[in-house]
Enzyme design. Sequence first.
Site, PDB file in Angstrom:
ATOM      1  N   LYS A 155       8.190 -12.392  32.352  1.00 60.73           N
ATOM      2  CA  LYS A 155       8.919 -13.177  33.256  1.00 60.73           C
ATOM      3  C   LYS A 155       9.102 -12.601  34.310  1.00 60.73           C
ATOM      4  O   LYS A 155       9.795 -11.776  34.516  1.00 60.73           O
ATOM      5  CB  LYS A 155       9.720 -14.269  32.617  1.00 60.73           C
ATOM      6  CG  LYS A 155      10.310 -15.373  33.428  1.00 60.73           C
ATOM      7  CD  LYS A 155      11.468 -16.166  32.777  1.00 60.73           C
ATOM      8  CE  LYS A 155      11.756 -17.336  33.330  1.00 60.73           C
ATOM      9  NZ  LYS A 155      12.631 -18.059  32.384  1.00 60.73           N
ATOM     10  N   CYS A 215       8.427 -20.804  32.378  1.00 63.62           N
ATOM     11  CA  CYS A 215       9.353 -21.610  32.542  1.00 63.62           C
ATOM     12  C   CYS A 215       9.699 -21.789  34.374  1.00 63.62           C
ATOM     13  O   CYS A 215       9.114 -22.306  35.019  1.00 63.62           O
ATOM     14  CB  CYS A 215      10.871 -21.365  32.141  1.00 63.62           C
ATOM     15  SG  CYS A 215      12.292 -22.596  31.941  1.00 63.62           S
ATOM     16  N   GLU A 233       9.243 -21.280  25.521  1.00 66.03           N
ATOM     17  CA  GLU A 233      10.051 -20.255  25.472  1.00 66.03           C
ATOM     18  C   GLU A 233      11.393 -20.205  24.650  1.00 66.03           C
ATOM     19  O   GLU A 233      11.698 -21.215  24.176  1.00 66.03           O
ATOM     20  CB  GLU A 233      10.629 -20.323  26.854  1.00 66.03           C
ATOM     21  CG  GLU A 233      11.285 -19.168  27.513  1.00 66.03           C
ATOM     22  CD  GLU A 233      11.915 -19.278  29.181  1.00 66.03           C
ATOM     23  OE1 GLU A 233      12.502 -18.461  29.815  1.00 66.03           O
ATOM     24  OE2 GLU A 233      12.066 -20.697  29.291  1.00 66.03           O
TER      25      GLU A 233
END
Length: 268
Positions: A117, A157, A44
């Site tokens: 995301k 993440c 990321e």
Amino acid sequence: MKQKFIAAAVQMVSGTDVAANLATAARLVAEAAAAGARFVVLPEYFCLMGRQDGDKVAISEEAGQGPMQAALATMARDNKLWLAAGTIPLRCPEPGKVFNSTLVFDPAGQQVARYDKIHLFGYTGNGERYCESDSIQAGSSPVKVDIGLAEVACGICYDLRFPELFRQLAPFDVMILPAAFTATTGEAHWEVLLRARAIENQCYVIASGQGGTHENGRKTHGQSMIIDPWGRILAQQALGEGVVLAEIDPALLHSVRSGLPALAHRVL
């Protein structure tokens, strides 16, 4: 049954210079390819760990065009491999914000998938404060992509903490997780959550992290790793830039799922 292949998790300590970060990524992807990797996952924010939230907005690109996306396509094409390109900032409808997006490229350099995301990180404690929703617009659609070598479920993440995201996509062969976990939360939760996702989904996990102290002062946990469907860590790296390599074996996936058919026993 599909064939075995080598996968790579690239770990970086990205800084504030986009060109330098792209050069580092290209070098590490080439290193992975030279070691036999056919699927590579970048971390990321590999392209930029800015000094402030607005920095990623300033370098954001329109989907499908721009120097960062061109550079990623070149990395995949030149090394003849599948590339999950960490995350880059893509423009979104809301002013002052971007999508934090993973793009997947095939060995010809064509983009074949995009995941924005969904879960946005927020944390306050130990003198730290993070609020991704200040500068990121959340995605809304889970993504699974067939890369020929394997079926791949995408996460980024903070998505790691939400197992229901991956349950929607199961079954799949490999879960990817580009990340920039903070040193604080990573030390406490990173490994145990990754291994749990591998065990419960009976899949391989490729987790590519930022790992070190960045120019902006932020400290990230690192410990990029590849985990097998039984929850065993096959390879990992604590801190610093590098390439983590391991074999993805479809026969092991079949063995785990046939011996303990938990996915077939799902009720809810």
